[in-house]
Design a protein around this motif. Structure first.
Motif, PDB file in Angstrom:
ATOM      1  N   GLY A  82       4.835  -5.551   0.026  1.00 29.28           N
ATOM      2  CA  GLY A  82       4.347  -6.031   0.954  1.00 29.28           C
ATOM      3  C   GLY A  82       2.866  -5.577   1.350  1.00 29.28           C
ATOM      4  O   GLY A  82       2.536  -6.328   1.699  1.00 29.28           O
ATOM      5  N   PHE A  83       2.882  -4.870   0.282  1.00 30.89           N
ATOM      6  CA  PHE A  83       1.350  -3.696   0.669  1.00 30.89           C
ATOM      7  C   PHE A  83       0.665  -4.729  -0.409  1.00 30.89           C
ATOM      8  O   PHE A  83      -0.766  -5.123   0.666  1.00 30.89           O
ATOM      9  CB  PHE A  83       1.482  -2.641   0.679  1.00 30.89           C
ATOM     10  N   TRP A  84       0.660  -5.143  -1.185  1.00 33.06           N
ATOM     11  CA  TRP A  84      -0.179  -5.862  -1.897  1.00 33.06           C
ATOM     12  C   TRP A  84      -0.667  -7.250  -2.471  1.00 33.06           C
ATOM     13  O   TRP A  84      -1.299  -7.807  -2.422  1.00 33.06           O
ATOM     14  CB  TRP A  84      -0.115  -5.360  -4.139  1.00 33.06           C
ATOM     15  N   LEU A  85       0.980  -7.961  -1.982  1.00 30.32           N
ATOM     16  CA  LEU A  85       1.205  -8.990  -2.309  1.00 30.32           C
ATOM     17  C   LEU A  85       1.338  -9.658  -0.896  1.00 30.32           C
ATOM     18  O   LEU A  85       1.054 -10.501  -0.489  1.00 30.32           O
ATOM     19  CB  LEU A  85       2.253  -9.466  -2.653  1.00 30.32           C
TER      20      LEU A  85
ATOM     21  N   MET B 117      -8.915  -3.867  -0.402  1.00 30.45           N
ATOM     22  CA  MET B 117      -9.608  -4.205  -1.986  1.00 30.45           C
ATOM     23  C   MET B 117      -9.346  -5.811  -1.608  1.00 30.45           C
ATOM     24  O   MET B 117      -7.859  -6.253  -1.849  1.00 30.45           O
ATOM     25  CB  MET B 117      -8.701  -4.246  -3.105  1.00 30.45           C
ATOM     26  N   ALA B 118      -9.965  -6.728  -2.142  1.00 29.44           N
ATOM     27  CA  ALA B 118      -9.487  -7.847  -2.235  1.00 29.44           C
ATOM     28  C   ALA B 118      -9.536  -8.731  -3.466  1.00 29.44           C
ATOM     29  O   ALA B 118      -9.360  -8.334  -4.326  1.00 29.44           O
ATOM     30  CB  ALA B 118     -11.212  -9.418  -2.053  1.00 29.44           C
TER      31      ALA B 118
ATOM     32  N   VAL C 260      -9.203   1.160  -7.104  1.00 28.54           N
ATOM     33  CA  VAL C 260     -10.098   1.153  -6.048  1.00 28.54           C
ATOM     34  C   VAL C 260     -11.112   1.581  -6.237  1.00 28.54           C
ATOM     35  O   VAL C 260     -11.755   1.491  -6.059  1.00 28.54           O
ATOM     36  CB  VAL C 260      -9.592   1.568  -4.863  1.00 28.54           C
ATOM     37  N   LYS C 261     -10.978   3.068  -7.042  1.00 32.33           N
ATOM     38  CA  LYS C 261     -12.429   4.387  -6.650  1.00 32.33           C
ATOM     39  C   LYS C 261     -13.198   3.368  -8.079  1.00 32.33           C
ATOM     40  O   LYS C 261     -13.827   3.718  -8.398  1.00 32.33           O
ATOM     41  CB  LYS C 261     -11.579   5.558  -7.711  1.00 32.33           C
TER      42      LYS C 261
ATOM     43  N   LYS D 122      -4.968 -14.549  -9.603  1.00 31.20           N
ATOM     44  CA  LYS D 122      -4.568 -13.774 -10.816  1.00 31.20           C
ATOM     45  C   LYS D 122      -3.983 -12.767 -10.710  1.00 31.20           C
ATOM     46  O   LYS D 122      -3.129 -11.528 -11.404  1.00 31.20           O
ATOM     47  CB  LYS D 122      -5.872 -14.304 -11.958  1.00 31.20           C
ATOM     48  N   HIS D 123      -4.861 -11.324 -10.102  1.00 24.75           N
ATOM     49  CA  HIS D 123      -4.228 -10.396  -9.514  1.00 24.75           C
ATOM     50  C   HIS D 123      -2.972 -10.355  -9.102  1.00 24.75           C
ATOM     51  O   HIS D 123      -2.539  -9.264  -9.347  1.00 24.75           O
ATOM     52  CB  HIS D 123      -5.752  -9.075  -8.752  1.00 24.75           C
ATOM     53  N   ARG D 124      -2.885 -11.077  -7.647  1.00 21.08           N
ATOM     54  CA  ARG D 124      -1.738 -11.194  -7.229  1.00 21.08           C
ATOM     55  C   ARG D 124      -0.579 -11.660  -8.132  1.00 21.08           C
ATOM     56  O   ARG D 124       0.326 -10.651  -8.427  1.00 21.08           O
ATOM     57  CB  ARG D 124      -1.874 -11.835  -6.379  1.00 21.08           C
TER      58      ARG D 124
END
Length: 199
Positions: free
Chosen positions: A42-45, A1-2, A182-183, A6-8
């Motif tokens: 670490g996973f999301w960022l 998921m890109a 994601v869904k 702003k999301h980060r």
């Protein structure tokens, strides 16, 4: 998921808030989420470690400083603060690396990704625990002499499962949230592609 910048930033602020809220009392009703925060960070960022990790690390130290000094104690003379305290940097960074590794290798929401999640979490919690517990046992003046490998192994066994359990609970919550987002995102994109109105 890109993720957009702003999301980060939003994810970072949420992780920082969770750590601030739970790190105040390591063994309270709401246990410390710091290890899971660094893993999920670490996973999301992934790719944002140069700014996100140092700020989260500084926050962890600041929270500890506030909690200790509010108890009327000197930060540097506290039981948990010694030369070993600075080993939290590589310990927490190992959690960050574990989350980043998972993000690179788990590309779909399937059984393989779940297996990678479990394996990477157990491995990184183990490394983090060895660094943090080992440095405290061997370097801290709070540990009575004489020290021995046998006593350290016993100490490792006492605390390992509680730290793993706490990290697993918080990461599981993060994983459920990730799957839902994601869904939902996939459903919205499908609806837009089909020309359905989005309410």
């Amino acid at each position: 998921m890109a993720l957009t910048q702003k999301h980060r930033v939003g994810i970072f602020l949420a992780l920082a808030a969770v750590m601030a809220a739970t790190r105040m009392n390591h063994f309270g009703a709401l246990p410390d989420a710091s290890w899971a925060v660094f893993f999920l960070g670490g996973f999301w960022l992934r790719g944002s470690a140069r700014w996100a990790f140092p700020i989260l690390m500084a926050e962890a130290v600041l929270v500890d400083f506030i909690v200790i000094t509010n108890q009327g104690m000197d930060f540097w003379s506290h039981y948990c603060v010694s030369a070993a305290y600075w080993f939290l940097v590589p310990a927490y960074f190992s959690m960050w690396l574990g989350g980043g590794w998972l993000a690179r290798h788990a590309r779909a929401l399937d059984a393989r990704a779940f297996g990678l999640l479990v394996g990477s979490l157990v491995a990184t919690v183990s490394v983090c625990y060895l660094i943090s517990n080992g440095s405290f046992y061997w370097l801290s003046n709070s540990v009575p002499q004489p020290r021995s490998m046998g006593a350290w192994m016993e100490n490792l066994a006492d605390w390992y499962l509680p730290y793993l359990r706490t990290s697993a609970i918080y990461v599981a919550i993060g994983a459920v949230m990730h799957v839902l987002v994601v869904k939902l995102t996939a459903t919205l994109r499908h609806d837009q592609g089909a020309g359905r109105p989005i309410h």
